[in-house]
Design a protein around this motif. Structure first.
Motif, PDB file in Angstrom:
ATOM      1  N   VAL A  28       0.934  -1.198  -0.067  1.00  0.00           N
ATOM      2  CA  VAL A  28       0.078  -0.071  -0.014  1.00  0.00           C
ATOM      3  C   VAL A  28       0.849   1.335  -0.053  1.00  0.00           C
ATOM      4  O   VAL A  28       0.606   2.256  -0.702  1.00  0.00           O
ATOM      5  CB  VAL A  28      -0.944   0.031   1.200  1.00  0.00           C
ATOM      6  CG1 VAL A  28      -1.862   1.529   1.363  1.00  0.00           C
ATOM      7  CG2 VAL A  28      -1.885  -1.119   0.973  1.00  0.00           C
ATOM      8  N   ARG A  29       1.923   1.162   0.883  1.00  0.00           N
ATOM      9  CA  ARG A  29       2.830   2.361   0.935  1.00  0.00           C
ATOM     10  C   ARG A  29       3.186   2.929  -0.450  1.00  0.00           C
ATOM     11  O   ARG A  29       3.348   3.662  -1.140  1.00  0.00           O
ATOM     12  CB  ARG A  29       3.928   2.131   1.832  1.00  0.00           C
ATOM     13  CG  ARG A  29       4.929   3.568   2.023  1.00  0.00           C
ATOM     14  CD  ARG A  29       6.005   3.116   2.919  1.00  0.00           C
ATOM     15  NE  ARG A  29       5.766   2.496   4.188  1.00  0.00           N
ATOM     16  CZ  ARG A  29       5.049   3.165   5.224  1.00  0.00           C
ATOM     17  NH1 ARG A  29       4.718   4.477   5.181  1.00  0.00           N
ATOM     18  NH2 ARG A  29       4.685   2.454   6.598  1.00  0.00           N
ATOM     19  N   THR A  30       3.858   1.577  -1.333  1.00  0.00           N
ATOM     20  CA  THR A  30       4.346   1.813  -2.553  1.00  0.00           C
ATOM     21  C   THR A  30       3.325   2.373  -3.486  1.00  0.00           C
ATOM     22  O   THR A  30       3.380   3.431  -4.494  1.00  0.00           O
ATOM     23  CB  THR A  30       4.749   0.453  -3.181  1.00  0.00           C
ATOM     24  OG1 THR A  30       5.961  -0.029  -2.499  1.00  0.00           O
ATOM     25  CG2 THR A  30       5.291   0.551  -4.738  1.00  0.00           C
ATOM     26  N   LEU A  31       2.287   1.786  -3.703  1.00  0.00           N
ATOM     27  CA  LEU A  31       1.061   2.293  -4.560  1.00  0.00           C
ATOM     28  C   LEU A  31       0.548   3.695  -4.329  1.00  0.00           C
ATOM     29  O   LEU A  31       0.218   4.461  -5.185  1.00  0.00           O
ATOM     30  CB  LEU A  31      -0.150   1.188  -4.390  1.00  0.00           C
ATOM     31  CG  LEU A  31      -0.047  -0.168  -4.672  1.00  0.00           C
ATOM     32  CD1 LEU A  31      -0.963  -0.848  -4.439  1.00  0.00           C
ATOM     33  CD2 LEU A  31       0.539  -0.169  -6.102  1.00  0.00           C
ATOM     34  N   VAL A  32       0.439   3.888  -3.036  1.00  0.00           N
ATOM     35  CA  VAL A  32      -0.011   5.440  -2.737  1.00  0.00           C
ATOM     36  C   VAL A  32       0.977   6.412  -3.040  1.00  0.00           C
ATOM     37  O   VAL A  32       0.815   7.309  -3.521  1.00  0.00           O
ATOM     38  CB  VAL A  32      -0.121   5.345  -0.883  1.00  0.00           C
ATOM     39  CG1 VAL A  32      -0.245   6.711  -0.449  1.00  0.00           C
ATOM     40  CG2 VAL A  32      -1.571   4.799  -0.542  1.00  0.00           C
ATOM     41  N   ALA A  33       2.271   6.038  -2.873  1.00  0.00           N
ATOM     42  CA  ALA A  33       3.555   6.906  -3.227  1.00  0.00           C
ATOM     43  C   ALA A  33       3.398   7.308  -4.788  1.00  0.00           C
ATOM     44  O   ALA A  33       3.352   8.288  -5.274  1.00  0.00           O
ATOM     45  CB  ALA A  33       4.911   6.281  -2.693  1.00  0.00           C
ATOM     46  N   GLN A  34       3.459   5.962  -5.515  1.00  0.00           N
ATOM     47  CA  GLN A  34       3.262   5.969  -6.917  1.00  0.00           C
ATOM     48  C   GLN A  34       1.981   6.877  -7.571  1.00  0.00           C
ATOM     49  O   GLN A  34       2.017   7.660  -8.401  1.00  0.00           O
ATOM     50  CB  GLN A  34       3.068   4.589  -7.516  1.00  0.00           C
ATOM     51  CG  GLN A  34       4.425   3.807  -7.199  1.00  0.00           C
ATOM     52  CD  GLN A  34       4.174   2.393  -7.890  1.00  0.00           C
ATOM     53  OE1 GLN A  34       3.186   1.833  -7.828  1.00  0.00           O
ATOM     54  NE2 GLN A  34       5.321   1.691  -8.206  1.00  0.00           N
ATOM     55  N   ARG A  35       0.897   6.763  -6.846  1.00  0.00           N
ATOM     56  CA  ARG A  35      -0.517   7.435  -7.263  1.00  0.00           C
ATOM     57  C   ARG A  35      -0.191   8.700  -6.925  1.00  0.00           C
ATOM     58  O   ARG A  35      -0.548   9.842  -7.618  1.00  0.00           O
ATOM     59  CB  ARG A  35      -1.561   6.775  -6.421  1.00  0.00           C
ATOM     60  CG  ARG A  35      -2.775   7.365  -7.050  1.00  0.00           C
ATOM     61  CD  ARG A  35      -3.644   6.919  -8.053  1.00  0.00           C
ATOM     62  NE  ARG A  35      -4.829   7.143  -8.081  1.00  0.00           N
ATOM     63  CZ  ARG A  35      -5.574   8.155  -8.058  1.00  0.00           C
ATOM     64  NH1 ARG A  35      -4.959   9.261  -7.908  1.00  0.00           N
ATOM     65  NH2 ARG A  35      -7.166   8.084  -8.248  1.00  0.00           N
ATOM     66  N   LYS A  36       0.406   9.169  -5.907  1.00  0.00           N
ATOM     67  CA  LYS A  36       0.418  10.449  -5.282  1.00  0.00           C
ATOM     68  C   LYS A  36       1.616  11.289  -6.269  1.00  0.00           C
ATOM     69  O   LYS A  36       1.354  12.390  -6.537  1.00  0.00           O
ATOM     70  CB  LYS A  36       1.093  10.617  -3.969  1.00  0.00           C
ATOM     71  CG  LYS A  36       1.274  11.848  -3.382  1.00  0.00           C
ATOM     72  CD  LYS A  36      -0.033  12.511  -2.870  1.00  0.00           C
ATOM     73  CE  LYS A  36       0.154  13.878  -2.127  1.00  0.00           C
ATOM     74  NZ  LYS A  36      -1.013  15.116  -2.548  1.00  0.00           N
ATOM     75  N   ALA A  37       2.579  10.670  -6.778  1.00  0.00           N
ATOM     76  CA  ALA A  37       3.451  11.195  -7.605  1.00  0.00           C
ATOM     77  C   ALA A  37       3.233  11.330  -9.105  1.00  0.00           C
ATOM     78  O   ALA A  37       3.613  11.869  -9.967  1.00  0.00           O
ATOM     79  CB  ALA A  37       4.850  10.536  -7.520  1.00  0.00           C
ATOM     80  N   GLY A  38       1.790  10.723  -9.413  1.00  0.00           N
ATOM     81  CA  GLY A  38       1.551  10.654 -10.639  1.00  0.00           C
ATOM     82  C   GLY A  38       2.001   9.708 -11.392  1.00  0.00           C
ATOM     83  O   GLY A  38       1.952   9.560 -12.758  1.00  0.00           O
ATOM     84  N   GLU A  39       2.828   8.685 -10.994  1.00  0.00           N
ATOM     85  CA  GLU A  39       3.579   7.408 -11.717  1.00  0.00           C
ATOM     86  C   GLU A  39       2.440   6.596 -12.014  1.00  0.00           C
ATOM     87  O   GLU A  39       1.439   6.589 -11.606  1.00  0.00           O
ATOM     88  CB  GLU A  39       4.510   6.921 -10.922  1.00  0.00           C
ATOM     89  CG  GLU A  39       5.536   7.904 -10.388  1.00  0.00           C
ATOM     90  CD  GLU A  39       6.540   7.455  -9.390  1.00  0.00           C
ATOM     91  OE1 GLU A  39       6.613   6.261  -8.827  1.00  0.00           O
ATOM     92  OE2 GLU A  39       7.449   8.266  -8.946  1.00  0.00           O
ATOM     93  N   ASN A  40       3.152   5.498 -12.765  1.00  0.00           N
ATOM     94  CA  ASN A  40       2.331   4.509 -13.316  1.00  0.00           C
ATOM     95  C   ASN A  40       2.280   3.197 -11.986  1.00  0.00           C
ATOM     96  O   ASN A  40       3.181   3.298 -11.397  1.00  0.00           O
ATOM     97  CB  ASN A  40       2.913   3.453 -14.401  1.00  0.00           C
ATOM     98  CG  ASN A  40       2.836   4.126 -15.755  1.00  0.00           C
ATOM     99  OD1 ASN A  40       2.003   5.038 -16.090  1.00  0.00           O
ATOM    100  ND2 ASN A  40       3.611   3.960 -16.604  1.00  0.00           N
ATOM    101  N   VAL A  41       1.035   2.855 -11.587  1.00  0.00           N
ATOM    102  CA  VAL A  41       0.656   2.212 -10.609  1.00  0.00           C
ATOM    103  C   VAL A  41       0.367   1.023 -11.039  1.00  0.00           C
ATOM    104  O   VAL A  41      -0.348   0.569 -11.850  1.00  0.00           O
ATOM    105  CB  VAL A  41      -0.541   2.787  -9.680  1.00  0.00           C
ATOM    106  CG1 VAL A  41      -0.850   2.081  -8.519  1.00  0.00           C
ATOM    107  CG2 VAL A  41      -0.162   4.441  -9.265  1.00  0.00           C
TER     108      VAL A  41
END
Length: 196
Positions: free
Chosen positions: A80-93
């Motif tokens: 979840v930490r990885t996914l939230v960070a990716q989503r927050k940064a606008g990266e591919n999730v």
């Protein structure tokens, strides 16, 4: 003469994120300048789930393998930490790990009449420790799919690692907690003004 050292006090993670998936991330936080993982045992996980208002009745099999629930919770937390960070940064999730976790869930849904009111109740089949964590995994999926990520924030206190979902009316929340980090900021500003 030195007084005896007081016994270690159990410190629970703060429940300040306004979203259960973010409170899961906050089970690792800075305490006295060092990272602290509040989840150190299966009992810690069960106690935290109970505090969150999530079903925490561990079936007997879950307690036969020490640390199985702890390990599953920590793995879910880091996913979840990885996914939230990716989503927050606008990266591919890449949600494959979360979807694999969710695929293990088996549910029974029923309507329950309770003292004149009705509710839909979802019961998880309890065959593995991950089933205890399904409500957390579902909350994380809902956050990723439907959350407003401009309202998912990290506390502005530089040494704080906690995050939160800003549900304030003005959407100007800056601190994980006014009682801790907000107060530290006020005290630091006061000292600067006194020195200047």
């Amino acid at each position: 003469m030195n007084s005896p050292r007081p016994p270690d006090v159990l410190i629970e993670p703060m429940l300040i994120a306004d979203h259960v998936a973010l409170d899961l991330l906050n089970t690792v936080a800075q305490v006295d300048g060092a990272p602290r993982d509040f989840l150190q045992s299966d009992a810690d996980v069960l106690r935290w789930l109970e505090r969150m208002g999530l079903p925490a009745n561990a079936p007997a099999f879950a307690l036969h393998t020490p640390h199985a629930l702890l390990d599953a919770t920590r793995a879910l937390r880091e996913t979840v930490r990885t996914l939230v960070a990716q989503r927050k940064a606008g990266e591919n999730v890449d949600v494959a790990a979360l979807n694999a976790f969710l695929a293990r869930g088996r549910y029974a849904v029923q309507v329950v009449a309770d003292e004149g009111s009705w509710r839909v109740e979802r019961r998880t089949e309890q065959r593995c420790v991950e089933h205890l964590l399904m409500p957390l995994a579902e909350a994380a999926a809902e956050l990723l799919a439907n959350g407003e990520f401009d309202l998912v924030r990290k506390c502005e206190q530089p040494d704080c690692t906690r995050c939160f979902y800003d549900r304030t009316k003005s959407h100007r929340r800056r601190w994980c907690s006014m009682a801790t980090c907000g107060n530290r900021h006020k005290v630091a500003n006061y000292r600067k003004r006194q020195q200047g």
